[in-house]
Design an enzyme around this catalytic site. Sequence first.
Site, short mmCIF file in Angstrom:
data_model
loop_
_atom_site.label_atom_id
_atom_site.label_comp_id
_atom_site.label_asym_id
_atom_site.label_seq_id
_atom_site.Cartn_x
_atom_site.Cartn_y
_atom_site.Cartn_z
N HIS A 35 28.77 -24.33 0.73
CA HIS A 35 27.39 -24.33 1.25
C HIS A 35 26.56 -23.25 0.56
CE1 HIS A 35 29.65 -25.80 4.94
NE2 HIS A 35 28.77 -26.75 4.79
N ASP A 148 30.56 -34.57 -1.42
CA ASP A 148 30.30 -35.80 -0.66
C ASP A 148 29.56 -36.77 -1.58
OD1 ASP A 148 31.18 -35.03 2.21
OD2 ASP A 148 29.99 -33.34 1.52
N GLN A 151 27.60 -39.74 -0.22
CA GLN A 151 26.42 -39.28 0.53
C GLN A 151 25.24 -39.07 -0.42
OE1 GLN A 151 26.51 -36.42 3.95
NE2 GLN A 151 26.06 -34.94 2.36
N VAL A 174 32.67 -26.84 -4.93
CA VAL A 174 33.31 -25.51 -4.98
C VAL A 174 34.71 -25.65 -4.38
CG1 VAL A 174 33.16 -23.11 -4.21
CG2 VAL A 174 31.08 -24.35 -4.84
P1 AMP Z 1 28.34 -30.24 5.70
O1 AMP Z 1 28.06 -28.97 6.46
O2 AMP Z 1 29.78 -30.55 5.56
O3 AMP Z 1 27.51 -31.40 6.19
O4 AMP Z 1 27.85 -29.96 4.22
C1 AMP Z 1 26.54 -29.59 3.93
C2 AMP Z 1 26.30 -29.73 2.45
O5 AMP Z 1 27.19 -28.87 1.75
C3 AMP Z 1 26.57 -31.16 1.94
O6 AMP Z 1 25.57 -31.50 0.98
C4 AMP Z 1 27.92 -31.04 1.31
O7 AMP Z 1 28.15 -31.97 0.27
C5 AMP Z 1 27.87 -29.62 0.76
N1 AMP Z 1 29.23 -29.12 0.57
C6 AMP Z 1 30.24 -29.09 1.48
N2 AMP Z 1 31.37 -28.62 0.94
C7 AMP Z 1 31.07 -28.35 -0.37
C8 AMP Z 1 31.83 -27.84 -1.48
N3 AMP Z 1 33.12 -27.52 -1.36
N4 AMP Z 1 31.19 -27.68 -2.66
C9 AMP Z 1 29.88 -28.01 -2.80
N5 AMP Z 1 29.12 -28.49 -1.79
C10 AMP Z 1 29.70 -28.66 -0.60
#
Ligand code: AMP
Length: 279
Positions: A35, A148, A151, A174
Amino acid sequence: MNVFSTIDDLRQQRWVDPTSAWGLIPTMGYLHEGHLSLVRQARRENDWVAVSIFVNPIQFNNPDDLTHYPRNLEQDLALLRKEGVDVVWTPAPHEIYPPDYQTYIDVQKISQRLEGAARPGHFRGVTTIVAKLFNVFQPHRAYFGQKDAQQVVVIKQMVKDLNFNLKVIVCPTVREPDGLAMSSRNVRLSPAARQQATCLHRALTTAKSAFEMGRHRAAELHATMLAVVNQADLARVDYISVADPETLSELETIEQRALLSLAVWVDDVRLIDNIIVKK
Ligand code: AMP
């Protein structure tokens, strides 16, 4: 850093400085370095950086997953403060979905594949909340993670179809040092499951090497990934896919580029990961 929970307060702040560029990072909280990489990129590219933290109930097809979704608002706010975020919005569910709520956004074909097939209604929930966030914040740029992958494809389609006036920025996945993609759900892994959870990334990188050595038939790459995951005794494949990165339809042979993706239950935690390969 301003922390708001109502739509009215947020809107007031949004229009204090109408000519400046706003970057939005939608999240469900329990923030990690994945994030924060989105936040840092937004910080470099915008005057104002806004983060939403909302565990969106309508995108969870499994009630158990929603109940167990990790939360820690205090820790999230401390992390965001350190990154120099300007605005955090943490609405309550009734602010987003009042009792008479009736409107949903449904991107059709591409929402039905992969995660959409495995989690019916998931993308309807995602696109509905993201459209609402876009309307409330009216950002110039919105940041999403390649983690994602579907998404991103679905949201880009929605932005195009509904003429949202903003740019979707996609940031790289990441990972932990051992390759596991960072995810809020990783904390739910037992120590044994955490060790075996590296099988997703290993499956993807093994298939990528096979591809680079000339294996361009999807069936072969599919089998390669399955064999790697099957070595982990706590892992159970939900799906493995070799698809066109734009249409998400399954490929037989890779001509140019492919999205290799998989969803795997490791013990009782469902994890996803992906990688793009190209000739
Ligand atoms: P979430 O809180 O899981 O809904 O994620 C919020 C945003 O952070 C989404 O756009 C995810 O794709 C991105 N995100 C979650 N994990 C990662 C990661 N490991 N690397 C890059 N972006 C991420």
